[in-house]
Design a protein around this motif. Structure first.
Motif, PDB file in Angstrom:
ATOM      1  N   VAL A  34     -39.585 -32.934  38.105  1.00 48.02           N
ATOM      2  CA  VAL A  34     -40.244 -32.698  36.933  1.00 48.02           C
ATOM      3  C   VAL A  34     -39.423 -31.972  35.887  1.00 48.02           C
ATOM      4  N   ARG A  35     -39.216 -33.086  34.778  1.00 47.45           N
ATOM      5  CA  ARG A  35     -38.100 -32.284  33.673  1.00 47.45           C
ATOM      6  C   ARG A  35     -38.609 -32.501  32.423  1.00 47.45           C
ATOM      7  N   ASP A  36     -39.902 -32.740  32.101  1.00 45.15           N
ATOM      8  CA  ASP A  36     -40.392 -32.853  30.494  1.00 45.15           C
ATOM      9  C   ASP A  36     -41.066 -31.381  30.406  1.00 45.15           C
ATOM     10  N   GLU A  37     -40.917 -31.170  29.186  1.00 44.46           N
ATOM     11  CA  GLU A  37     -41.614 -29.789  28.706  1.00 44.46           C
ATOM     12  C   GLU A  37     -43.204 -29.688  28.968  1.00 44.46           C
ATOM     13  N   ARG A  38     -43.963 -30.769  28.735  1.00 41.57           N
ATOM     14  CA  ARG A  38     -45.371 -30.540  28.921  1.00 41.57           C
ATOM     15  C   ARG A  38     -45.645 -30.250  30.479  1.00 41.57           C
ATOM     16  N   GLY A  39     -44.870 -31.332  31.259  1.00 40.97           N
ATOM     17  CA  GLY A  39     -45.278 -31.269  32.751  1.00 40.97           C
ATOM     18  C   GLY A  39     -44.634 -29.877  33.432  1.00 40.97           C
ATOM     19  N   LEU A  40     -43.721 -29.329  32.738  1.00 43.21           N
ATOM     20  CA  LEU A  40     -43.348 -27.858  33.402  1.00 43.21           C
ATOM     21  C   LEU A  40     -44.326 -26.782  33.035  1.00 43.21           C
ATOM     22  N   PHE A  41     -44.793 -27.026  31.629  1.00 39.31           N
ATOM     23  CA  PHE A  41     -45.759 -25.975  31.135  1.00 39.31           C
ATOM     24  C   PHE A  41     -46.942 -26.058  32.050  1.00 39.31           C
ATOM     25  N   GLU A  42     -47.461 -27.254  32.168  1.00 37.03           N
ATOM     26  CA  GLU A  42     -48.583 -27.223  32.986  1.00 37.03           C
ATOM     27  C   GLU A  42     -48.423 -26.732  34.368  1.00 37.03           C
ATOM     28  N   ALA A 109     -46.788 -20.446  23.386  1.00 37.55           N
ATOM     29  CA  ALA A 109     -45.966 -19.848  22.189  1.00 37.55           C
ATOM     30  C   ALA A 109     -44.617 -19.618  22.317  1.00 37.55           C
ATOM     31  N   ALA A 110     -44.287 -19.333  23.771  1.00 36.74           N
ATOM     32  CA  ALA A 110     -43.023 -18.883  24.102  1.00 36.74           C
ATOM     33  C   ALA A 110     -42.218 -20.427  24.278  1.00 36.74           C
ATOM     34  N   THR A 111     -42.843 -21.185  24.970  1.00 39.83           N
ATOM     35  CA  THR A 111     -42.454 -22.579  25.056  1.00 39.83           C
ATOM     36  C   THR A 111     -42.028 -23.224  23.916  1.00 39.83           C
ATOM     37  N   ILE A 112     -42.917 -23.045  22.910  1.00 45.83           N
ATOM     38  CA  ILE A 112     -42.417 -23.856  21.474  1.00 45.83           C
ATOM     39  C   ILE A 112     -41.205 -23.103  20.819  1.00 45.83           C
ATOM     40  N   SER A 113     -40.976 -21.685  21.114  1.00 47.44           N
ATOM     41  CA  SER A 113     -39.934 -20.744  20.314  1.00 47.44           C
ATOM     42  C   SER A 113     -38.597 -21.316  21.288  1.00 47.44           C
ATOM     43  N   LEU A 114     -38.776 -21.869  22.445  1.00 46.65           N
ATOM     44  CA  LEU A 114     -37.448 -22.270  22.890  1.00 46.65           C
ATOM     45  C   LEU A 114     -36.687 -23.470  22.423  1.00 46.65           C
ATOM     46  N   ARG A 115     -37.757 -24.618  21.819  1.00 45.00           N
ATOM     47  CA  ARG A 115     -37.360 -25.564  21.337  1.00 45.00           C
ATOM     48  C   ARG A 115     -36.057 -25.641  20.299  1.00 45.00           C
ATOM     49  N   LYS A 156     -39.347 -13.775  31.061  1.00 41.36           N
ATOM     50  CA  LYS A 156     -39.765 -12.769  30.742  1.00 41.36           C
ATOM     51  C   LYS A 156     -39.112 -12.234  29.312  1.00 41.36           C
ATOM     52  N   ARG A 157     -37.907 -12.311  29.326  1.00 41.11           N
ATOM     53  CA  ARG A 157     -37.030 -12.042  28.085  1.00 41.11           C
ATOM     54  C   ARG A 157     -37.271 -12.729  27.180  1.00 41.11           C
ATOM     55  N   ARG A 158     -37.699 -14.016  27.297  1.00 37.91           N
ATOM     56  CA  ARG A 158     -37.957 -15.110  26.073  1.00 37.91           C
ATOM     57  C   ARG A 158     -39.649 -14.899  25.870  1.00 37.91           C
ATOM     58  N   GLY A 159     -40.345 -13.942  26.419  1.00 38.09           N
ATOM     59  CA  GLY A 159     -41.758 -13.878  25.938  1.00 38.09           C
ATOM     60  C   GLY A 159     -42.822 -14.469  26.886  1.00 38.09           C
ATOM     61  N   PHE A 160     -42.340 -14.919  28.046  1.00 41.97           N
ATOM     62  CA  PHE A 160     -43.468 -15.422  29.152  1.00 41.97           C
ATOM     63  C   PHE A 160     -43.765 -14.366  29.861  1.00 41.97           C
ATOM     64  N   SER A 161     -45.256 -14.245  30.382  1.00 47.16           N
ATOM     65  CA  SER A 161     -45.731 -13.429  31.112  1.00 47.16           C
ATOM     66  C   SER A 161     -46.443 -13.924  32.332  1.00 47.16           C
ATOM     67  N   PHE A 162     -46.830 -13.254  33.256  1.00 46.22           N
ATOM     68  CA  PHE A 162     -47.402 -13.867  34.673  1.00 46.22           C
ATOM     69  C   PHE A 162     -46.304 -14.572  35.353  1.00 46.22           C
ATOM     70  N   VAL A 163     -44.912 -14.554  35.171  1.00 47.44           N
ATOM     71  CA  VAL A 163     -43.816 -15.294  35.899  1.00 47.44           C
ATOM     72  C   VAL A 163     -43.016 -14.284  36.534  1.00 47.44           C
ATOM     73  N   GLY A 164     -43.553 -14.076  37.807  1.00 45.24           N
ATOM     74  CA  GLY A 164     -42.602 -13.067  38.676  1.00 45.24           C
ATOM     75  C   GLY A 164     -41.674 -13.789  39.592  1.00 45.24           C
ATOM     76  N   PRO A 165     -40.719 -13.264  40.192  1.00 46.16           N
ATOM     77  CA  PRO A 165     -39.907 -14.026  41.295  1.00 46.16           C
ATOM     78  C   PRO A 165     -40.612 -15.056  42.120  1.00 46.16           C
ATOM     79  N   THR A 166     -41.773 -14.760  42.789  1.00 49.46           N
ATOM     80  CA  THR A 166     -42.639 -15.365  43.674  1.00 49.46           C
ATOM     81  C   THR A 166     -43.175 -16.647  42.948  1.00 49.46           C
ATOM     82  N   THR A 167     -43.707 -16.418  41.843  1.00 53.69           N
ATOM     83  CA  THR A 167     -44.503 -17.642  40.981  1.00 53.69           C
ATOM     84  C   THR A 167     -43.135 -18.370  40.754  1.00 53.69           C
TER      85      THR A 167
END
Length: 204
Positions: A34-42, A109-115, A156-167
């Protein structure tokens, strides 16, 4: 090896061997690129909601999640306000966890900021390892890696949360960045990115 042979003669891990929904997901989607933004955000969002729960629980509610979160369009989700949070907390079709709901909105919002920089897809795929695991049994399948720890830290540095190493590692498995299909499974090496022995396909 920890694979079961289905009535179709195909070998799968035990978790995908009996439940028709999980079997379909395993056979057709899990581990495919999966290489598209929406698919990865989902998938990033669903993996976060899965934390502490079974994947089957999330998969059964996937259509409800898509409806509740505007088909995981980052622009629309990032615009969610207090009324949307209240709506989601009242939606029995999803996981009604305020922290996870609010994290999904922040992550949009963090996803958008990466664009304007690397982009979500390129960032996530930049953590593809040089080799992928070669598990023979379920107990040999890792739950984290150096790359997943690095990905979690960078997200996390880029503003994401609930994304630990296991996730992060579960995301990497789901979207083909690593191949943790058991060596005896009929899906081993099916992504086109990894050979069965764990080496990368050169043009993958």
């Amino acid at each position: 090896m920890d694979v079961t042979i289905g009535d179709d003669g195909l070998a799968r891990p035990a978790w995908a061997g009996s439940d028709p929904m999980l079997r379909e997901y395993y056979d057709t989607e899990w581990g495919m690129p999966v290489r598209d933004e929406r698919g990865l955000f989902e998938r990033l969002s669903l993996e976060a909601f899965q934390s502490g729960l079974s994947w089957a629980t999330i998969l059964r509610k996937r259509d409800n999640f898509r409806s509740a979160f505007a088909d995981f369009d980052p622009d629309r989700v990032a615009a969610f306000g207090d009324a949307d949070v209240a709506r989601l907390l009242g939606d029995a079709g999803i996981i009604r966890n305020r922290a996870k709901i609010e994290a999904t909105i922040r992550n949009a919002a963090a996803t958008i900021s990466l664009r304007g920089d690397v982009g979500l897809a390129d960032l996530i795929w930049s953590f593809r390892p040089e080799r992928t695991p070669t598990p023979r049994t379920a107990s040999e399948v890792p739950t984290t890696s150096d790359e997943s720890r690095a990905m979690a830290s960078e997200l996390k540095r880029r503003g994401f949360s609930f994304v630990g190493p296991t996730t992060a590692f579960a995301l990497m498995e789901a979207v083909g960045i690593v191949d943790t299909h058991l060596l005896g499974s009929h899906r081993r090496g099916s992504s086109g990115l990894w050979r069965a022995d764990g080496a990368p396909v050169q043009d993958g």
